[in-house]
Design a protein around this motif. Structure first.
Motif, PDB file in Angstrom:
ATOM      1  N   GLU A  37       0.845  -1.443  -0.474  1.00 13.68           N
ATOM      2  CA  GLU A  37       0.575   0.184  -0.029  1.00 13.68           C
ATOM      3  C   GLU A  37       0.576   1.184   0.305  1.00 13.68           C
ATOM      4  OE1 GLU A  37      -0.102  -2.549   2.379  1.00 13.68           O
ATOM      5  OE2 GLU A  37      -1.833  -3.775   1.560  1.00 13.68           O
ATOM      6  N   ASP A  38       1.893   1.238   1.027  1.00 12.38           N
ATOM      7  CA  ASP A  38       2.681   2.504   0.732  1.00 12.38           C
ATOM      8  C   ASP A  38       3.386   2.509  -1.127  1.00 12.38           C
ATOM      9  OD1 ASP A  38       2.427   3.093   3.273  1.00 12.38           O
ATOM     10  OD2 ASP A  38       4.010   1.662   3.978  1.00 12.38           O
ATOM     11  N   VAL A  39       4.091   1.834  -1.250  1.00  8.49           N
ATOM     12  CA  VAL A  39       4.365   2.030  -2.436  1.00  8.49           C
ATOM     13  C   VAL A  39       4.046   2.455  -3.663  1.00  8.49           C
ATOM     14  CG1 VAL A  39       5.014   0.700  -4.576  1.00  8.49           C
ATOM     15  CG2 VAL A  39       5.905  -0.141  -2.325  1.00  8.49           C
ATOM     16  N   GLU A  40       2.417   1.852  -3.198  1.00  7.83           N
ATOM     17  CA  GLU A  40       1.460   2.216  -4.493  1.00  7.83           C
ATOM     18  C   GLU A  40       0.886   3.679  -4.587  1.00  7.83           C
ATOM     19  OE1 GLU A  40      -1.920  -0.478  -4.478  1.00  7.83           O
ATOM     20  OE2 GLU A  40      -0.773  -2.475  -4.637  1.00  7.83           O
ATOM     21  N   ALA A  41       1.026   4.328  -2.894  1.00  7.48           N
ATOM     22  CA  ALA A  41       0.162   5.726  -2.905  1.00  7.48           C
ATOM     23  C   ALA A  41       1.341   6.196  -2.889  1.00  7.48           C
ATOM     24  CB  ALA A  41       0.304   5.962  -0.807  1.00  7.48           C
ATOM     25  N   THR A  42       2.723   6.126  -2.607  1.00  5.70           N
ATOM     26  CA  THR A  42       4.035   6.898  -3.113  1.00  5.70           C
ATOM     27  C   THR A  42       4.236   7.465  -4.210  1.00  5.70           C
ATOM     28  OG1 THR A  42       4.508   5.595  -0.479  1.00  5.70           O
ATOM     29  CG2 THR A  42       6.364   7.349  -2.094  1.00  5.70           C
ATOM     30  N   LEU A  43       4.487   6.422  -4.967  1.00  4.35           N
ATOM     31  CA  LEU A  43       4.184   6.158  -6.578  1.00  4.35           C
ATOM     32  C   LEU A  43       3.076   7.200  -6.588  1.00  4.35           C
ATOM     33  CD1 LEU A  43       5.530   5.704  -8.810  1.00  4.35           C
ATOM     34  CD2 LEU A  43       3.966   3.990  -8.867  1.00  4.35           C
ATOM     35  N   LEU A  44       2.008   7.949  -6.975  1.00  2.33           N
ATOM     36  CA  LEU A  44       1.312   8.760  -6.829  1.00  2.33           C
ATOM     37  C   LEU A  44       1.418   9.598  -6.386  1.00  2.33           C
ATOM     38  CD1 LEU A  44      -2.005   6.497  -6.437  1.00  2.33           C
ATOM     39  CD2 LEU A  44      -0.919   6.627  -8.769  1.00  2.33           C
ATOM     40  N   GLU A  45       2.531   9.895  -5.148  1.00  2.00           N
ATOM     41  CA  GLU A  45       2.676  11.438  -4.726  1.00  2.00           C
ATOM     42  C   GLU A  45       3.501  11.958  -5.531  1.00  2.00           C
ATOM     43  OE1 GLU A  45       1.137  13.198  -2.521  1.00  2.00           O
ATOM     44  OE2 GLU A  45      -0.889  11.866  -2.652  1.00  2.00           O
ATOM     45  N   ALA A  46       4.971  10.232  -6.314  1.00  2.00           N
ATOM     46  CA  ALA A  46       5.527  10.938  -6.524  1.00  2.00           C
ATOM     47  C   ALA A  46       5.075  11.857  -7.125  1.00  2.00           C
ATOM     48  CB  ALA A  46       6.414  10.016  -6.262  1.00  2.00           C
ATOM     49  N   GLU A  47       4.233  11.146  -8.921  1.00  2.52           N
ATOM     50  CA  GLU A  47       3.584  12.347  -9.575  1.00  2.52           C
ATOM     51  C   GLU A  47       3.402  13.356  -9.450  1.00  2.52           C
ATOM     52  OE1 GLU A  47       4.070  10.831 -13.267  1.00  2.52           O
ATOM     53  OE2 GLU A  47       5.434   9.771 -12.218  1.00  2.52           O
ATOM     54  N   LYS A  48       2.588  13.613  -8.032  1.00  2.00           N
ATOM     55  CA  LYS A  48       2.457  15.171  -7.759  1.00  2.00           C
ATOM     56  C   LYS A  48       3.345  15.925  -7.419  1.00  2.00           C
ATOM     57  CE  LYS A  48      -2.214  13.290  -6.403  1.00  2.00           C
ATOM     58  NZ  LYS A  48      -3.172  13.212  -4.921  1.00  2.00           N
TER      59      LYS A  48
END
Length: 332
Positions: A37-48
């Motif tokens: 869950e952390d990997v998926e959420a952080t990946l989206l935040e990295a795009e932002k």
């Protein structure tokens, strides 16, 4: 690299320096201990985060252009200086500089990019669309409503799909204007497509001819539908061979080959009585040849194929005996 050692450094300088330091630490950290869950959420935040960094860079390049940074460095313009210093392609840098200038006129889009809600590609599509709107609109709120509509759609569309929607944004926010404008644009496209239609053919020296063409979408759809009817495996199996074992081979033929064979059959079946006649003359041509030449020599099935071509063009092949040349012609 921005320096933040001095206490009087600007807020932006300190923020960039600290962000780079923290991002470098995060990029080199071990990721195996993160949960799924952390990997998926952080990946989206990295795009932002990427979008926010792009927003800052665009604001900085716009400010550098206002201060004539390129001219002070001896470059032709700020975008060229920026491209040289950051090793970007010049066309990319110029495009980003134009987007930075455009964002100054589109506050909602600029704010969405700063928040990371949209990407730089979304911002480019939105600003380009709004800038292309007619200037003689009776309702002055149309550009703002169009921009907001595209921002709402950008939340769940990729830039390419958003660009397709942007072409018809007036139909959504101002139907009375957009529908008439789309109708005129469609008529213009169809007229230009027909006027610019072309076809080229070139023999390859091996018994075939290669060609290219550009035709309107309507005529392309008509051609495609007709070829699909001729290329149907059942049609080809019923008309192209008398050998039952060859039907399975026709079923396995690649689609391009079936379409090419269908195109040849379409040309063979064109009605000759409706073709243009030069000067209105319905001429008759008589060709005399022996049966061996008609059969194509060593080509198997050559006579049957040539007779089929003649009959499709309403030309009746007739034969006369070589041993009794005085006998009348008989149909074959």
């Amino acid at each position: 690299m921005a320096k933040d050692a001095r206490h009087h450094a600007h807020t932006v300088c300190r923020a960039v320096a600290k962000s780079r330091k923290k991002t470098r630490a995060a990029a080199t950290a071990d990721l195996w201990s993160m949960s799924d869950e952390d990997v998926e959420a952080t990946l989206l935040e990295a795009e932002k985060l990427r979008a926010q960094a792009d927003a800052l860079a665009l604001r900085l390049v716009a400010e550098a252009d206002r201060r004539h940074a390129g001219e002070r460095a001896g470059a032709t313009d700020t975008a060229s200086w920026w491209a040289h210093r950051t090793r970007q392609e010049r066309r990319v840098a110029k495009g980003r500089a134009r987007l930075a200038e455009s964002l100054n006129r589109h506050e909602p889009t600029s704010a969405a990019l700063v928040e990371g809600a949209i990407s730089i590609d979304h911002a480019r599509v939105i600003t380009s669309c709004v800038d292309r709107l007619p200037e003689d609109l009776e309702d002055p709120t149309v550009p703002a409503r169009a921009e907001q509509h595209l921002l709402d759609e950008a939340a769940h569309l990729d830039p390419k799909t958003l660009a397709v929607l942007a072409k018809h944004v007036l139909t959504v926010v101002a139907p009375e204007v957009g529908e008439a404008r789309d109708a005129r644009a469609l008529e213009r496209e169809e007229r230009e497509a027909r006027a610019n239609a072309w076809l080229t053919m070139c023999p390859d020296g091996k018994g075939s001819v290669r060609g290219k063409f550009s035709i309107p979408e309507l005529h392309a759809a008509m051609l495609h539908k007709t070829l699909l009817a001729y290329a149907a495996p059942k049609h080809q199996a019923a008309t192209r061979t008398e050998d039952p074992d060859a039907a399975e081979e026709i079923e396995r033929r690649p689609s391009p080959e079936r379409m090419g064979d269908a195109f040849c059959e379409l040309l063979e079946r064109l009605p000759t009585d409706t073709l243009p006649r030069l000067g209105g003359l319905n001429a008759t041509v008589v060709v005399t040849l022996d049966h061996e030449s008609l059969g194509g020599g060593l080509a198997p099935g050559g006579a049957r194929r040539r007779r089929r071509h003649l009959c499709r063009h309403r030309q009746t092949p007739r034969m006369r005996s070589r041993t009794h040349p005085g006998r009348p012609w008989h149909q074959v």
